[in-house]
Scaffold this motif. Structure first.
Motif, short mmCIF file in Angstrom:
data_model
loop_
_atom_site.label_atom_id
_atom_site.label_comp_id
_atom_site.label_asym_id
_atom_site.label_seq_id
_atom_site.Cartn_x
_atom_site.Cartn_y
_atom_site.Cartn_z
N PHE A 62 0.84 -1.19 0.00
CA PHE A 62 0.00 0.00 0.00
C PHE A 62 0.88 1.25 0.00
O PHE A 62 1.73 1.42 0.88
CB PHE A 62 -0.91 0.00 1.23
N ASP A 63 0.68 2.09 -1.01
CA ASP A 63 1.38 3.38 -1.12
C ASP A 63 2.90 3.28 -1.00
O ASP A 63 3.56 4.20 -0.52
CB ASP A 63 0.85 4.38 -0.08
N ASP A 64 3.47 2.17 -1.45
CA ASP A 64 4.93 1.98 -1.42
C ASP A 64 5.53 2.20 -0.04
O ASP A 64 6.68 2.61 0.10
CB ASP A 64 5.63 2.91 -2.44
N ARG A 65 4.73 1.92 1.01
CA ARG A 65 5.25 2.14 2.37
C ARG A 65 4.92 1.02 3.34
O ARG A 65 5.55 0.90 4.38
CB ARG A 65 4.73 3.47 2.94
N LYS A 118 -0.82 -13.84 8.28
CA LYS A 118 -0.40 -12.63 7.57
C LYS A 118 0.49 -11.85 8.50
O LYS A 118 0.45 -12.01 9.72
CB LYS A 118 -1.62 -11.82 7.15
N GLU A 119 1.32 -11.03 7.92
CA GLU A 119 2.16 -10.14 8.72
C GLU A 119 2.25 -8.80 8.03
O GLU A 119 2.13 -8.70 6.80
CB GLU A 119 3.55 -10.73 8.95
N LEU A 120 2.41 -7.77 8.80
CA LEU A 120 2.50 -6.41 8.29
C LEU A 120 3.91 -5.91 8.54
O LEU A 120 4.44 -6.04 9.65
CB LEU A 120 1.49 -5.53 9.03
N ARG A 121 4.53 -5.36 7.50
CA ARG A 121 5.89 -4.85 7.62
C ARG A 121 5.93 -3.42 7.08
O ARG A 121 5.30 -3.10 6.09
CB ARG A 121 6.85 -5.70 6.80
N GLU A 122 6.75 -2.61 7.73
CA GLU A 122 6.95 -1.23 7.28
C GLU A 122 8.41 -0.94 6.98
O GLU A 122 8.74 0.19 6.63
CB GLU A 122 6.42 -0.25 8.34
N ASP A 123 9.25 -1.94 7.10
CA ASP A 123 10.68 -1.78 6.84
C ASP A 123 10.86 -1.31 5.40
O ASP A 123 10.53 -2.04 4.46
CB ASP A 123 11.39 -3.11 7.07
N PRO A 124 11.38 -0.09 5.19
CA PRO A 124 11.51 0.44 3.83
C PRO A 124 12.30 -0.46 2.88
O PRO A 124 11.99 -0.53 1.69
CB PRO A 124 12.22 1.78 4.03
#
Length: 171
Positions: free
Chosen positions: A120-123, A139-145
């Motif tokens: 989502f939104d490249d982020r 499922k897992e959510l990651r925000e690591d750029p």
């Protein structure tokens, strides 16, 4: 993260883009797939009979300017499940999603992620985990750029090579 937002919440928060990579030849069975195997076909003229809340979420996001793309890496000849997915993808397209198909034999020179995902939104990336027989596991959510960038780059390479839905013929 202990509490991962549902897909609809993540899509509702998207401002520019949402991309989805699928790489399995079959996923968990569901009643619509089972009905299709028994010969049931959608009445595309009767939108309420096939339009689901997922399609409305996609349509709402597209209406507010979010570009939604889905790429599917598939084996050929395709599995029965992929044959069905190709058939029902018309609903995704009518909701405003852009969909492309890439035969697995055309990916030998690509670095392909190991799991399906949404970005989502490249982020923000939501990674999906399935068992060997296609059952949903987690499922897992990651925000690591760095993970998001690497996965986005892989998606873009796959997207450029893949065939648009209306041009891909199931083999």
């Amino acid at each position: 993260m202990s509490s991962i937002p549902e897909f609809g919440e993540l899509l509702a928060g998207a401002e520019r883009s949402a991309v989805h990579l699928e790489m399995r030849d079959s996923y968990f069975s569901n009643p619509r797939f089972e009905a299709w195997k028994q010969g049931h076909r959608a009445d595309w003229d009767d939108r309420p009979s096939w339009w689901r809340s997922f399609h409305q979420q996609i349509a709402d996001a597209v209406e507010r300017g979010v570009r939604i793309r889905r790429a599917r890496i598939i084996s050929e000849p395709v599995s029965e499940y992929i044959r069905w997915e190709h058939y029902v993808t018309r609903a995704n397209v009518e909701a405003g999603e852009l969909v492309r198909w890439l035969p697995r034999h055309r990916t030998a020179d690509l670095l392909v992620p190991g799991c399906d995902f949404w970005i989502f939104d490249d982020r923000l990336i939501r990674v999906h985990h399935f068992s060997g027989d296609g059952d949903w596991e987690s499922k897992e959510l990651r925000e690591d750029p760095s993970i998001v960038q690497m996965s986005s780059a892989a998606f873009e390479t796959i997207w450029e090579r893949a065939t648009p839905h209306d041009e891909y013929e199931v083999k």
